[in-house]
Design a protein around this motif. Structure first.
Motif, PDB file in Angstrom:
ATOM      1  N   TYR A  94       0.819  -1.202   0.000  1.00 49.04           N
ATOM      2  CA  TYR A  94       0.000   0.000   0.000  1.00 49.04           C
ATOM      3  C   TYR A  94       0.857   1.258   0.000  1.00 49.04           C
ATOM      4  O   TYR A  94       1.948   1.292   0.577  1.00 49.04           O
ATOM      5  N   ALA A  95       0.324   2.301  -0.600  1.00 49.45           N
ATOM      6  CA  ALA A  95       0.931   3.621  -0.456  1.00 49.45           C
ATOM      7  C   ALA A  95       0.764   4.060   0.994  1.00 49.45           C
ATOM      8  O   ALA A  95      -0.252   3.757   1.629  1.00 49.45           O
ATOM      9  N   ASP A  96       1.739   4.778   1.505  1.00 47.03           N
ATOM     10  CA  ASP A  96       1.672   5.235   2.898  1.00 47.03           C
ATOM     11  C   ASP A  96       0.414   6.058   3.155  1.00 47.03           C
ATOM     12  O   ASP A  96      -0.168   5.993   4.242  1.00 47.03           O
ATOM     13  N   SER A  97      -0.011   6.805   2.163  1.00 49.62           N
ATOM     14  CA  SER A  97      -1.145   7.717   2.337  1.00 49.62           C
ATOM     15  C   SER A  97      -2.480   6.997   2.527  1.00 49.62           C
ATOM     16  O   SER A  97      -3.451   7.610   2.984  1.00 49.62           O
ATOM     17  N   VAL A  98      -2.538   5.697   2.198  1.00 48.35           N
ATOM     18  CA  VAL A  98      -3.803   4.972   2.305  1.00 48.35           C
ATOM     19  C   VAL A  98      -3.747   3.826   3.313  1.00 48.35           C
ATOM     20  O   VAL A  98      -4.781   3.176   3.554  1.00 48.35           O
ATOM     21  N   LYS A  99      -2.590   3.571   3.878  1.00 49.79           N
ATOM     22  CA  LYS A  99      -2.458   2.474   4.848  1.00 49.79           C
ATOM     23  C   LYS A  99      -3.426   2.677   6.015  1.00 49.79           C
ATOM     24  O   LYS A  99      -3.543   3.767   6.560  1.00 49.79           O
ATOM     25  N   GLY A 100      -4.119   1.596   6.363  1.00 52.11           N
ATOM     26  CA  GLY A 100      -5.079   1.656   7.460  1.00 52.11           C
ATOM     27  C   GLY A 100      -6.459   2.123   7.033  1.00 52.11           C
ATOM     28  O   GLY A 100      -7.412   2.026   7.813  1.00 52.11           O
ATOM     29  N   ARG A 101      -6.570   2.642   5.817  1.00 46.37           N
ATOM     30  CA  ARG A 101      -7.874   3.118   5.317  1.00 46.37           C
ATOM     31  C   ARG A 101      -8.379   2.290   4.141  1.00 46.37           C
ATOM     32  O   ARG A 101      -9.579   2.093   3.995  1.00 46.37           O
ATOM     33  N   PHE A 102      -7.468   1.860   3.265  1.00 47.51           N
ATOM     34  CA  PHE A 102      -7.825   1.115   2.063  1.00 47.51           C
ATOM     35  C   PHE A 102      -7.404  -0.341   2.216  1.00 47.51           C
ATOM     36  O   PHE A 102      -6.371  -0.639   2.824  1.00 47.51           O
ATOM     37  N   THR A 103      -8.185  -1.231   1.611  1.00 49.27           N
ATOM     38  CA  THR A 103      -7.852  -2.647   1.604  1.00 49.27           C
ATOM     39  C   THR A 103      -8.047  -3.203   0.207  1.00 49.27           C
ATOM     40  O   THR A 103      -9.129  -3.059  -0.377  1.00 49.27           O
ATOM     41  N   ILE A 104      -7.000  -3.845  -0.309  1.00 47.43           N
ATOM     42  CA  ILE A 104      -7.091  -4.494  -1.608  1.00 47.43           C
ATOM     43  C   ILE A 104      -7.306  -5.979  -1.378  1.00 47.43           C
ATOM     44  O   ILE A 104      -6.715  -6.575  -0.455  1.00 47.43           O
ATOM     45  N   SER A 105      -8.134  -6.593  -2.203  1.00 44.94           N
ATOM     46  CA  SER A 105      -8.394  -8.030  -2.075  1.00 44.94           C
ATOM     47  C   SER A 105      -8.741  -8.599  -3.443  1.00 44.94           C
ATOM     48  O   SER A 105      -9.076  -7.858  -4.368  1.00 44.94           O
ATOM     49  N   ARG A 106      -8.618  -9.923  -3.522  1.00 47.28           N
ATOM     50  CA  ARG A 106      -8.976 -10.609  -4.759  1.00 47.28           C
ATOM     51  C   ARG A 106     -10.116 -11.573  -4.452  1.00 47.28           C
ATOM     52  O   ARG A 106     -10.191 -12.144  -3.365  1.00 47.28           O
ATOM     53  N   ASP A 107     -10.969 -11.767  -5.419  1.00 45.38           N
ATOM     54  CA  ASP A 107     -12.070 -12.723  -5.285  1.00 45.38           C
ATOM     55  C   ASP A 107     -11.482 -14.124  -5.295  1.00 45.38           C
ATOM     56  O   ASP A 107     -10.789 -14.503  -6.237  1.00 45.38           O
ATOM     57  N   ASN A 108     -11.745 -14.889  -4.243  1.00 43.58           N
ATOM     58  CA  ASN A 108     -11.146 -16.214  -4.149  1.00 43.58           C
ATOM     59  C   ASN A 108     -11.646 -17.160  -5.232  1.00 43.58           C
ATOM     60  O   ASN A 108     -10.928 -18.034  -5.716  1.00 43.58           O
ATOM     61  N   ALA A 109     -12.902 -16.977  -5.603  1.00 41.93           N
ATOM     62  CA  ALA A 109     -13.466 -17.860  -6.618  1.00 41.93           C
ATOM     63  C   ALA A 109     -13.053 -17.431  -8.018  1.00 41.93           C
ATOM     64  O   ALA A 109     -12.815 -18.265  -8.894  1.00 41.93           O
ATOM     65  N   LYS A 110     -12.989 -16.114  -8.197  1.00 35.63           N
ATOM     66  CA  LYS A 110     -12.617 -15.567  -9.500  1.00 35.63           C
ATOM     67  C   LYS A 110     -11.294 -14.829  -9.329  1.00 35.63           C
ATOM     68  O   LYS A 110     -11.267 -13.677  -8.898  1.00 35.63           O
ATOM     69  N   ASN A 111     -10.246 -15.487  -9.648  1.00 37.27           N
ATOM     70  CA  ASN A 111      -8.927 -14.889  -9.436  1.00 37.27           C
ATOM     71  C   ASN A 111      -8.660 -13.703 -10.347  1.00 37.27           C
ATOM     72  O   ASN A 111      -7.612 -13.084 -10.261  1.00 37.27           O
ATOM     73  N   THR A 112      -9.608 -13.394 -11.202  1.00 39.36           N
ATOM     74  CA  THR A 112      -9.444 -12.283 -12.136  1.00 39.36           C
ATOM     75  C   THR A 112     -10.197 -11.044 -11.695  1.00 39.36           C
ATOM     76  O   THR A 112     -10.359 -10.111 -12.471  1.00 39.36           O
ATOM     77  N   VAL A 113     -10.680 -11.025 -10.466  1.00 35.89           N
ATOM     78  CA  VAL A 113     -11.400  -9.872  -9.947  1.00 35.89           C
ATOM     79  C   VAL A 113     -10.672  -9.337  -8.717  1.00 35.89           C
ATOM     80  O   VAL A 113     -10.314 -10.103  -7.819  1.00 35.89           O
TER      81      VAL A 113
END
Length: 122
Positions: A59-78
């Motif tokens: 994460y960029a320092d400016s968004v740490k603790g506020r933003f969360t990135i994740s991937r769809d476990n069923a659809k690895n393309t999302v």
């Protein structure tokens, strides 16, 4: 052909939340990394968050603790970007980015979506 299609942008008040989605489709065998970048008017495009095929995140320092990135476990393309506690300075066009192996076996780097506008304003 490969497409990255973003959705979920919009107008939100400071302190609010949004969730962005990016769906990759087309001649993709597997994806190495998916990421979100943003570009505000008059500024350079910057990395917001990235996630590897193994689930490692950055994460960029400016968004740490506020933003969360994740991937769809069923659809690895999302990939998703959950954005909480949004600030006016988060206003930008958000772009999805992917590195992947095409069905042809050729690696492809820095594939971009068309972007989605996020505006944080009261």
């Amino acid at each position: 052909q490969v497409q990255l299609v973003e959705s979920g942008g919009g107008l939100v008040q400071p302190g609010g939340s949004l969730r962005l989605s990016c769906a990759a489709s087309g001649s993709i065998f597997s994806i190495y990394t998916m990421a979100w970048y943003r570009q505000a008017p008059g500024k350079q495009r910057e990395l917001v968050a990235a996630i590897t095929s193994g689930g490692s995140t950055n994460y960029a320092d400016s968004v740490k603790g506020r933003f969360t990135i994740s991937r769809d476990n069923a659809k690895n393309t999302v990939v998703y970007l959950q954005m909480n506690s949004l600030k006016p300075e988060d206003t930008a066009v958000y772009y999805c980015n992917a590195d992947f192996i095409a069905l042809s076996g050729r690696p492809e780097y820095d594939y971009w979506g068309q972007g989605t506008q996020v505006t944080v304003s009261s």
